[in-house]
Design an enzyme around this catalytic site. Structure first.
Site, PDB file in Angstrom:
ATOM      1  N   SER A  14       0.809  -1.219   0.000  1.00 51.29           N
ATOM      2  CA  SER A  14       0.000   0.000   0.000  1.00 51.29           C
ATOM      3  C   SER A  14       0.840   1.266   0.000  1.00 51.29           C
ATOM      4  CB  SER A  14      -0.942   0.005   1.213  1.00 51.29           C
ATOM      5  OG  SER A  14      -1.826  -1.096   1.161  1.00 51.29           O
ATOM      6  N   THR A  41       0.969  -6.838   2.596  1.00 43.66           N
ATOM      7  CA  THR A  41       0.367  -7.604   3.686  1.00 43.66           C
ATOM      8  C   THR A  41      -1.119  -7.328   3.825  1.00 43.66           C
ATOM      9  OG1 THR A  41       2.452  -7.699   4.904  1.00 43.66           O
ATOM     10  CG2 THR A  41       0.436  -8.003   6.175  1.00 43.66           C
ATOM     11  N   CYS A  42      -1.501  -6.071   3.761  1.00 42.67           N
ATOM     12  CA  CYS A  42      -2.892  -5.695   4.020  1.00 42.67           C
ATOM     13  C   CYS A  42      -3.857  -6.413   3.086  1.00 42.67           C
ATOM     14  CB  CYS A  42      -3.058  -4.180   3.878  1.00 42.67           C
ATOM     15  SG  CYS A  42      -4.750  -3.621   4.180  1.00 42.67           S
ATOM     16  N   CYS A  47      -5.284  -7.079   6.551  1.00 41.05           N
ATOM     17  CA  CYS A  47      -6.522  -6.329   6.790  1.00 41.05           C
ATOM     18  C   CYS A  47      -7.733  -6.880   6.042  1.00 41.05           C
ATOM     19  CB  CYS A  47      -6.354  -4.870   6.373  1.00 41.05           C
ATOM     20  SG  CYS A  47      -4.740  -4.152   6.657  1.00 41.05           S
ATOM     21  N   LYS A  50      -8.609 -10.819   6.531  1.00 38.90           N
ATOM     22  CA  LYS A  50      -8.941 -11.012   7.952  1.00 38.90           C
ATOM     23  C   LYS A  50     -10.282 -10.367   8.293  1.00 38.90           C
ATOM     24  CE  LYS A  50      -5.756  -9.529  10.691  1.00 38.90           C
ATOM     25  NZ  LYS A  50      -6.194  -8.225  11.225  1.00 38.90           N
ATOM     26  N   ALA A 114      14.471  -6.625  -5.715  1.00 37.35           N
ATOM     27  CA  ALA A 114      15.391  -5.546  -6.076  1.00 37.35           C
ATOM     28  C   ALA A 114      16.471  -5.458  -5.003  1.00 37.35           C
ATOM     29  CB  ALA A 114      14.648  -4.226  -6.193  1.00 37.35           C
ATOM     30  N   TYR A 176      -2.641  -7.566  18.458  1.00 35.21           N
ATOM     31  CA  TYR A 176      -3.935  -7.492  17.790  1.00 35.21           C
ATOM     32  C   TYR A 176      -4.142  -8.619  16.782  1.00 35.21           C
ATOM     33  CZ  TYR A 176      -1.815  -5.376  13.595  1.00 35.21           C
ATOM     34  OH  TYR A 176      -1.080  -5.152  12.470  1.00 35.21           O
ATOM     35  N   ILE A 177      -3.078  -9.105  16.142  1.00 31.50           N
ATOM     36  CA  ILE A 177      -3.232 -10.189  15.177  1.00 31.50           C
ATOM     37  C   ILE A 177      -3.672 -11.468  15.885  1.00 31.50           C
ATOM     38  CG2 ILE A 177      -2.016 -11.671  13.527  1.00 31.50           C
ATOM     39  CD1 ILE A 177      -0.239  -9.269  12.849  1.00 31.50           C
ATOM     40  N   VAL A 179      -5.080 -11.738  18.864  1.00 30.27           N
ATOM     41  CA  VAL A 179      -6.392 -11.549  19.485  1.00 30.27           C
ATOM     42  C   VAL A 179      -7.498 -11.658  18.442  1.00 30.27           C
ATOM     43  CG1 VAL A 179      -7.854  -9.900  20.702  1.00 30.27           C
ATOM     44  CG2 VAL A 179      -5.478 -10.179  21.387  1.00 30.27           C
ATOM     45  N   GLU A 180      -7.301 -11.048  17.282  1.00 31.23           N
ATOM     46  CA  GLU A 180      -8.324 -11.093  16.237  1.00 31.23           C
ATOM     47  C   GLU A 180      -8.569 -12.521  15.764  1.00 31.23           C
ATOM     48  OE1 GLU A 180      -7.978  -6.632  14.260  1.00 31.23           O
ATOM     49  OE2 GLU A 180      -6.773  -8.264  13.433  1.00 31.23           O
ATOM     50  N   ARG A 197       2.298 -13.794  27.507  1.00 33.05           N
ATOM     51  CA  ARG A 197       3.324 -13.697  28.538  1.00 33.05           C
ATOM     52  C   ARG A 197       2.974 -12.693  29.626  1.00 33.05           C
ATOM     53  NH1 ARG A 197       8.928 -12.501  25.961  1.00 33.05           N
ATOM     54  NH2 ARG A 197       7.687 -10.951  24.836  1.00 33.05           N
ATOM     55  N   ASP A 302       6.033  -0.401   7.280  1.00 35.71           N
ATOM     56  CA  ASP A 302       6.436  -1.270   8.380  1.00 35.71           C
ATOM     57  C   ASP A 302       7.939  -1.489   8.464  1.00 35.71           C
ATOM     58  OD1 ASP A 302       3.714  -1.423   8.604  1.00 35.71           O
ATOM     59  OD2 ASP A 302       3.578  -3.606   8.516  1.00 35.71           O
ATOM     60  N   THR A 310      -1.555   0.171   7.739  1.00 41.87           N
ATOM     61  CA  THR A 310      -1.638   0.445   6.304  1.00 41.87           C
ATOM     62  C   THR A 310      -1.908   1.915   5.992  1.00 41.87           C
ATOM     63  OG1 THR A 310      -2.294  -1.816   5.798  1.00 41.87           O
ATOM     64  CG2 THR A 310      -2.899  -0.133   4.187  1.00 41.87           C
ATOM     65  N   HIS A 437     -29.658   9.850  19.558  1.00 43.71           N
ATOM     66  CA  HIS A 437     -30.275   8.929  20.521  1.00 43.71           C
ATOM     67  C   HIS A 437     -31.349   8.084  19.847  1.00 43.71           C
ATOM     68  CE1 HIS A 437     -31.629   7.544  24.433  1.00 43.71           C
ATOM     69  NE2 HIS A 437     -32.878   7.769  24.021  1.00 43.71           N
ATOM     70  N   GLU A 442     -23.419   8.120  21.471  1.00 41.59           N
ATOM     71  CA  GLU A 442     -23.852   9.358  22.123  1.00 41.59           C
ATOM     72  C   GLU A 442     -23.179   9.555  23.475  1.00 41.59           C
ATOM     73  OE1 GLU A 442     -27.928   9.597  23.813  1.00 41.59           O
ATOM     74  OE2 GLU A 442     -28.146   7.513  23.161  1.00 41.59           O
TER      75      GLU A 442
END
Length: 451
Positions: A14, A41-42, A47, A50, A114, A176-177, A179-180, A197, A302, A310, A437, A442
């Site tokens: 990206s 990767t994304c 992203c 997933k 490259a 986060y990876i 956990v998701e 850990r 990264d 991303t 509401h 809110e």
């Protein structure tokens, strides 16, 4: 000196593609090398696929909730092969979109690695090219911990090509990876054990967000082993046997072990040793303009290990192109960058955590506003999931310096909250905003009493 290209980009993710396209808009002649699929990767391993699996994991909860709302719902099963086929089909489609982007932008695409020959020269297979400026945008790769038997574990890239749904999944790591994926497979009916850990998941996030999400996922059936490490992984006829140490000394059997303990910059095969580009702590060192220690070589995304998201890589790439080719002196600000964790419920954040704010402004210089409650949606369901919303306010100016949330659509909500925080809005500005509401969001404009 005459060069083959004004800009050559190493990496078709990206950030690299965003920089290449922006530079061509300014009239630059641009080439780009990518040894793998376009999109990085994304698009290919992160992203997009997933998030599609996250959507797939929502249906079991929704079907159960539908019954509580009066719907007659029959037996439902997941066709894992069909799900992964359509997910990967969408990835294929997006690869075609990225290829069209490069073609439309007149970016010359080279397939292969490259490698630097010198600061202006690259070797790609049998071909040698030169460029005035070179941008490194090679991203990162998963890293496995040094554990006996870790070769039996897969990484997040492999989750999208598993031939069948694992009945027993062990996830190593609390980022986060990890956990998701733990949340996705748990919702789909797999028996999931997550080993971390530390005491809480999502290191670096606000403590209230960590704690609320962790407790919610445990209530949903996730077997979380905190303050625990894996001593060894052994392949047996019955599956993979993991032996743990720490707070939980157990033997655990798994069909699949997912190593999600971190990612590192992908710097191998670049030939950086043929340049004076500095590498610090395993990442390419850059200044605010994404310039390395070599004036004509830049890096984004990264591989610089700043904020590994991303949209950040895209902004860094565009800011580089604007500055170097567009005549617009611009840097990408890494302050108040919003982010989300696509669990169920979602978690999202922008700005400072409570701990960061107290460290920056002083222990007594912060006010905290926090609310925990059940949303209207869950009032009719057997599930009694609660949401958590939090604002961090700096006292002297009454400026909102951080916002954190766990709850449905937290990512969508936080995208909107990020704008006033980026603009320096005060708590009074939030209070003066009329609430929508009934909604969960809110509460961000109705919290009145600090905790």
């Amino acid at each position: 000196m005459s060069y083959d290209y004004d800009l050559f980009v190493i990496g078709g993710g990206s950030g690299g593609i965003a920089a290449a396209r922006r530079a061509t808009e300014y009239g630059a002649k641009v080439g780009l090398a990518e040894f793998d699929r376009l999109g990085g990767t994304c698009v290919n391993r992160g992203c997009i696929p997933k998030k599609l699996m996250v959507y797939a994991s929502h249906f079991p909860h929704w079907l159960e909730d539908a019954k509580d709302y009066g719907w007659s719902v029959g037996e439902a099963t997941l066709d894992w092969k069909k799900m992964t086929t359509v997910v990967n089909g969408e990835v294929d489609r997006l690869n075609g979109v990225y290829l069209k982007m490069l073609d439309k932008g007149n970016v010359s695409l080279y397939r292969g690695y490259a490698k630097f020959v010198d600061a202006h020269t690259l070797q790609i297979g049998e071909e040698t090219i030169t460029a005035d400026k070179i941008l490194i945008a090679v991203g990162g790769v998963p890293e496995k911990a040094d554990i006996p038997g870790i070769e039996h574990a897969i990484v997040s890239d492999d989750m999208f090509t598993l031939p069948k749904q694992p009945k027993r999944l062990v996830v190593l790591g609390g980022g986060y990876i990890g956990v998701e994926f733990a949340c996705i497979l748990n919702a789909m009916g797999s028996q999931v054990t997550q080993i971390i850990r530390r005491s809480h998941i999502l290191r670096g996030f606000d403590h209230d967000l960590q704690e609320h999400l962790q407790n919610t996922l445990i209530d949903q059936g996730l077997n979380l082993l905190a303050n625990t490490e894996v001593e060894s992984i052994e392949k047996t006829k019955e599956g993979f046997k993991l032996v743990t140490k720490g707070d939980h000394q157990e033997t655990i059997m798994a069909d699949v072990v997912l190593a999600a303990t971190g990612r590192i910059p992908r710097l191998e095969k670049l030939g950086l040793e043929n340049t004076d580009v500095a590498v610090k702590n395993g990442a390419i060192a850059v200044n605010n303009y994404s310039c390395t220690t070599v004036p004509n070589i830049f890096a984004v995304g990264d591989c610089t290990d700043r904020i590994n998201l991303t949209p950040v890589a895209i902004q860094e790439g565009r800011a580089f192109a604007d500055t170097e080719f567009g005549g617009h002196d611009r840097i990408m600000s890494h302050e108040n960058v919003p982010s989300a964790v696509f669990t169920s419920p979602e978690a999202a954040t922008v700005g400072l955590t409570e701990a960061e704010a107290r460290e920056k402004y002083g222990e007594e210089a912060i006010k905290i506003y926090r609310a925990r409650f059940g949303s209207t949606y869950f009032s009719l369901t057997r599930r009694k999931e609660k949401v958590m919303l939090k604002l961090v306010v700096e006292k002297s100016r009454e400026v909102v310096v951080g916002a954190h949330m766990v709850g449905e659509a937290a990512g969508e909500i936080m995208q909107g909250i990020a704008i006033p925080i980026k603009m320096g809005a005060t708590k009074a500005d939030f209070d003066a905003t009329v609430a929508i509401h009934p909604s969960v969001a809110e509460e961000f404009v109705t919290m009145r009493n600090p905790v």
